[in-house]
Motif scaffolding. Structure first.
Motif, PDB file in Angstrom:
ATOM      1  N   GLU A   1       0.916  -1.068   0.108  1.00 52.27           N
ATOM      2  CA  GLU A   1      -0.075  -0.064   0.002  1.00 52.27           C
ATOM      3  C   GLU A   1       0.995   1.247   0.008  1.00 52.27           C
ATOM      4  O   GLU A   1       2.131   1.293   0.521  1.00 52.27           O
ATOM      5  CB  GLU A   1      -0.860  -0.091   1.271  1.00 52.27           C
ATOM      6  CG  GLU A   1      -2.186  -1.202   1.161  1.00 52.27           C
ATOM      7  CD  GLU A   1      -2.796  -0.856   2.251  1.00 52.27           C
ATOM      8  OE1 GLU A   1      -3.988  -0.922   2.471  1.00 52.27           O
ATOM      9  OE2 GLU A   1      -2.159  -0.825   3.488  1.00 52.27           O
ATOM     10  N   TYR A   2       0.367   2.355  -0.389  1.00 51.69           N
ATOM     11  CA  TYR A   2       0.957   3.660  -0.638  1.00 51.69           C
ATOM     12  C   TYR A   2       0.110   4.721   0.047  1.00 51.69           C
ATOM     13  O   TYR A   2      -1.075   4.687   0.091  1.00 51.69           O
ATOM     14  CB  TYR A   2       1.179   3.971  -2.234  1.00 51.69           C
ATOM     15  CG  TYR A   2       2.030   2.819  -2.809  1.00 51.69           C
ATOM     16  CD1 TYR A   2       3.512   3.075  -3.009  1.00 51.69           C
ATOM     17  CD2 TYR A   2       1.511   1.640  -3.429  1.00 51.69           C
ATOM     18  CE1 TYR A   2       4.073   2.124  -3.633  1.00 51.69           C
ATOM     19  CE2 TYR A   2       2.073   0.896  -4.097  1.00 51.69           C
ATOM     20  CZ  TYR A   2       3.648   0.641  -4.158  1.00 51.69           C
ATOM     21  OH  TYR A   2       4.278  -0.032  -5.005  1.00 51.69           O
ATOM     22  N   VAL A   3       0.836   5.637   0.520  1.00 53.73           N
ATOM     23  CA  VAL A   3       0.221   6.689   1.214  1.00 53.73           C
ATOM     24  C   VAL A   3      -0.609   7.681   0.208  1.00 53.73           C
ATOM     25  O   VAL A   3       0.187   8.011  -0.890  1.00 53.73           O
ATOM     26  CB  VAL A   3       1.240   7.646   1.902  1.00 53.73           C
ATOM     27  CG1 VAL A   3       0.691   8.809   2.499  1.00 53.73           C
ATOM     28  CG2 VAL A   3       1.645   7.035   3.071  1.00 53.73           C
ATOM     29  N   GLN A   4      -1.534   7.805   0.243  1.00 51.78           N
ATOM     30  CA  GLN A   4      -2.383   8.621  -0.808  1.00 51.78           C
ATOM     31  C   GLN A   4      -2.619   9.920  -0.044  1.00 51.78           C
ATOM     32  O   GLN A   4      -2.723  10.956  -0.968  1.00 51.78           O
ATOM     33  CB  GLN A   4      -3.621   7.977  -0.892  1.00 51.78           C
ATOM     34  CG  GLN A   4      -4.606   8.656  -2.049  1.00 51.78           C
ATOM     35  CD  GLN A   4      -6.080   7.942  -2.468  1.00 51.78           C
ATOM     36  OE1 GLN A   4      -6.342   6.926  -1.694  1.00 51.78           O
ATOM     37  NE2 GLN A   4      -6.672   8.493  -3.419  1.00 51.78           N
ATOM     38  N   ARG A   5      -3.041  10.032   1.129  1.00 47.11           N
ATOM     39  CA  ARG A   5      -3.319  11.552   1.698  1.00 47.11           C
ATOM     40  C   ARG A   5      -2.726  11.509   3.091  1.00 47.11           C
ATOM     41  O   ARG A   5      -2.917  10.456   3.944  1.00 47.11           O
ATOM     42  CB  ARG A   5      -4.715  11.708   1.753  1.00 47.11           C
ATOM     43  CG  ARG A   5      -5.183  13.161   1.618  1.00 47.11           C
ATOM     44  CD  ARG A   5      -6.656  13.279   1.420  1.00 47.11           C
ATOM     45  NE  ARG A   5      -7.600  12.628   2.333  1.00 47.11           N
ATOM     46  CZ  ARG A   5      -8.768  12.214   2.180  1.00 47.11           C
ATOM     47  NH1 ARG A   5      -9.143  12.273   0.961  1.00 47.11           N
ATOM     48  NH2 ARG A   5      -9.334  11.824   3.357  1.00 47.11           N
ATOM     49  N   VAL A   6      -2.340  12.669   3.596  1.00 48.45           N
ATOM     50  CA  VAL A   6      -1.820  12.753   5.041  1.00 48.45           C
ATOM     51  C   VAL A   6      -2.554  13.837   5.947  1.00 48.45           C
ATOM     52  O   VAL A   6      -2.397  13.928   6.887  1.00 48.45           O
ATOM     53  CB  VAL A   6      -0.318  12.877   5.100  1.00 48.45           C
ATOM     54  CG1 VAL A   6       0.505  11.661   4.562  1.00 48.45           C
ATOM     55  CG2 VAL A   6       0.081  14.141   4.520  1.00 48.45           C
ATOM     56  N   ASP A   7      -3.378  14.655   5.217  1.00 48.75           N
ATOM     57  CA  ASP A   7      -4.081  15.382   5.922  1.00 48.75           C
ATOM     58  C   ASP A   7      -4.739  15.038   7.393  1.00 48.75           C
ATOM     59  O   ASP A   7      -4.021  15.219   8.466  1.00 48.75           O
ATOM     60  CB  ASP A   7      -5.184  16.176   5.143  1.00 48.75           C
ATOM     61  CG  ASP A   7      -5.527  16.051   3.991  1.00 48.75           C
ATOM     62  OD1 ASP A   7      -5.451  16.814   3.094  1.00 48.75           O
ATOM     63  OD2 ASP A   7      -5.782  14.793   3.485  1.00 48.75           O
ATOM     64  N   PRO A   8      -5.879  14.748   7.446  1.00 50.42           N
ATOM     65  CA  PRO A   8      -6.203  14.305   8.870  1.00 50.42           C
ATOM     66  C   PRO A   8      -5.713  13.106   9.303  1.00 50.42           C
ATOM     67  O   PRO A   8      -5.575  12.177   8.249  1.00 50.42           O
ATOM     68  CB  PRO A   8      -7.783  14.418   8.933  1.00 50.42           C
ATOM     69  CG  PRO A   8      -8.083  14.078   7.440  1.00 50.42           C
ATOM     70  CD  PRO A   8      -6.819  14.578   6.627  1.00 50.42           C
ATOM     71  N   THR A   9      -5.822  12.681  10.556  1.00 50.64           N
ATOM     72  CA  THR A   9      -5.428  11.272  11.005  1.00 50.64           C
ATOM     73  C   THR A   9      -6.758  10.612  10.978  1.00 50.64           C
ATOM     74  O   THR A   9      -7.774  10.905  11.047  1.00 50.64           O
ATOM     75  CB  THR A   9      -5.024  11.291  12.529  1.00 50.64           C
ATOM     76  OG1 THR A   9      -4.706  12.628  12.920  1.00 50.64           O
ATOM     77  CG2 THR A   9      -3.999  10.543  12.686  1.00 50.64           C
ATOM     78  N   PRO A  10      -6.844   9.271  10.300  1.00 53.43           N
ATOM     79  CA  PRO A  10      -5.519   8.617  10.181  1.00 53.43           C
ATOM     80  C   PRO A  10      -4.757   8.829   8.769  1.00 53.43           C
ATOM     81  O   PRO A  10      -5.923   9.384   7.817  1.00 53.43           O
ATOM     82  CB  PRO A  10      -6.080   7.219   9.984  1.00 53.43           C
ATOM     83  CG  PRO A  10      -7.598   7.067  10.036  1.00 53.43           C
ATOM     84  CD  PRO A  10      -7.848   8.405  10.538  1.00 53.43           C
ATOM     85  N   ILE A  11      -3.866   8.292   8.381  1.00 54.29           N
ATOM     86  CA  ILE A  11      -3.349   8.462   6.833  1.00 54.29           C
ATOM     87  C   ILE A  11      -4.217   7.604   6.017  1.00 54.29           C
ATOM     88  O   ILE A  11      -4.370   6.334   6.323  1.00 54.29           O
ATOM     89  CB  ILE A  11      -1.903   8.111   7.133  1.00 54.29           C
ATOM     90  CG1 ILE A  11      -1.026   9.289   7.591  1.00 54.29           C
ATOM     91  CG2 ILE A  11      -1.301   8.008   5.425  1.00 54.29           C
ATOM     92  CD1 ILE A  11       0.337   8.938   7.956  1.00 54.29           C
TER      93      ILE A  11
END
Length: 67
Positions: free
Chosen positions: A18-28
């Protein structure tokens, strides 16, 4: 001139990467599609790795040259 950006890849033993798609609010938010993974600077990527790091998964920092 190429710029280096980073993608955070997460391996959870036996599952698809899996890859990080969005980091704004928790959770990622994560995605299995590397084409829509978030391209980020090194500091942001390292912060994402710190928040994802635990005993069940192994986050990895991948560099991506961007034109």
């Amino acid at each position: 001139m190429k710029t280096i950006k980073f993608v955070v890849k997460l391996n959870r033993g036996g599952h698809a990467a899996e890859y990080v798609q969005r980091v704004d609010p928790t959770p990622i938010h994560m995605t299995t599609n590397p084409k829509i993974a978030l391209l980020m600077g090194r500091l942001t990527a390292e912060e994402a790795i710190e928040s994802l790091g635990n005993s069940r998964c192994s986050p990895e920092l991948l560099s991506v040259p961007v034109v």
